[in-house]
Design a protein around this motif. Sequence first.
Motif, PDB file in Angstrom:
ATOM      1  N   TYR A  58       0.827  -1.205   0.000  1.00 26.34           N
ATOM      2  CA  TYR A  58       0.000   0.000   0.000  1.00 26.34           C
ATOM      3  C   TYR A  58       0.866   1.261   0.000  1.00 26.34           C
ATOM      4  N   ALA A  59       1.941   1.233   0.808  1.00 29.79           N
ATOM      5  CA  ALA A  59       2.793   2.424   0.965  1.00 29.79           C
ATOM      6  C   ALA A  59       3.470   2.824  -0.340  1.00 29.79           C
ATOM      7  N   GLY A  66      -3.157   6.079  -4.056  1.00 25.69           N
ATOM      8  CA  GLY A  66      -2.210   6.097  -2.944  1.00 25.69           C
ATOM      9  C   GLY A  66      -2.632   7.067  -1.859  1.00 25.69           C
ATOM     10  N   ARG A  67      -3.103   8.243  -2.257  1.00 26.91           N
ATOM     11  CA  ARG A  67      -3.565   9.230  -1.270  1.00 26.91           C
ATOM     12  C   ARG A  67      -4.790   8.714  -0.518  1.00 26.91           C
ATOM     13  N   ARG A  70      -3.650   6.130   2.000  1.00 18.94           N
ATOM     14  CA  ARG A  70      -3.023   6.746   3.176  1.00 18.94           C
ATOM     15  C   ARG A  70      -4.062   7.377   4.099  1.00 18.94           C
ATOM     16  N   ASN A  71      -5.079   7.981   3.517  1.00 21.19           N
ATOM     17  CA  ASN A  71      -6.157   8.549   4.341  1.00 21.19           C
ATOM     18  C   ASN A  71      -6.910   7.452   5.086  1.00 21.19           C
ATOM     19  N   MET A  73      -5.689   4.423   5.923  1.00 20.54           N
ATOM     20  CA  MET A  73      -4.815   3.807   6.917  1.00 20.54           C
ATOM     21  C   MET A  73      -4.528   4.732   8.092  1.00 20.54           C
ATOM     22  N   ALA A  74      -4.718   6.038   7.906  1.00 18.36           N
ATOM     23  CA  ALA A  74      -4.428   7.002   8.969  1.00 18.36           C
ATOM     24  C   ALA A  74      -5.261   6.753  10.207  1.00 18.36           C
ATOM     25  N   SER A  92      -8.535  -0.628   2.646  1.00 18.53           N
ATOM     26  CA  SER A  92      -7.475  -0.230   1.720  1.00 18.53           C
ATOM     27  C   SER A  92      -7.288  -1.245   0.604  1.00 18.53           C
TER      28      SER A  92
END
Length: 214
Positions: A58-59, A66-67, A70-71, A73-74, A92
């Motif tokens: 994912y990273a 990707g954005r 990240r949102n 997973m935050a 995700s």
Amino acid sequence: RQEVVQDSPMIADFKMSWPALFQVNEVNAEFKRITTIQLQSKFFTRLDSLSKNLMSVYAKKGGALGRKIRNTMARMTQSDAIEVKPECILRSLCVYLNEDPGNLIKEYMVTSMEVTARKRRQMVLGIFVVRHEGAEPTDDPEHIAIVLEGVEVLSELSSVPFAVAMLLGLIYALHLSYPPELRYTFEALQKGITEQDPNRLLALKLFCELLNNH
């Protein structure tokens, strides 16, 4: 089982004729009978063992997806609840496979019982999550259930990841097709989590990488 495969009854009718199936222990038992796999333990053991690799994959995802990942997973940094991490990873996964997690997990704020019931009746297949109005994203939901064809078939579930596992089990038990908008997510779960090859032999690059390197 013959009735399920040959007649494909409506879920409401099926629930009336075979109510015992719509219990967690029976979903687990039917899944094991069909696949020889212990659904609940296998699902969470595999998800946990793949988590590190999944987060690494994912990273590396760039662009809009990707954005969005990240949102998603935050949320892991905002709560210590043990079910938050697997929920973020599953949401995700949908995003990574270019599918909308909102089609799998539908969240609603409680406004009235009538509104909530109407929204549930409009669902074809998914996880129905109800939160109180004004609740924080990290607050526990008031209600988690699985809805098929507008019918709440399993309710009072302990977490969203648990609901995902039970939904996969019900899809097997009821011989349901994967919804087109979530096809890749469910085939990824089938291949990567339960280690069952998808019937359509879809080559999922993500899980080929993960399983080869795990």
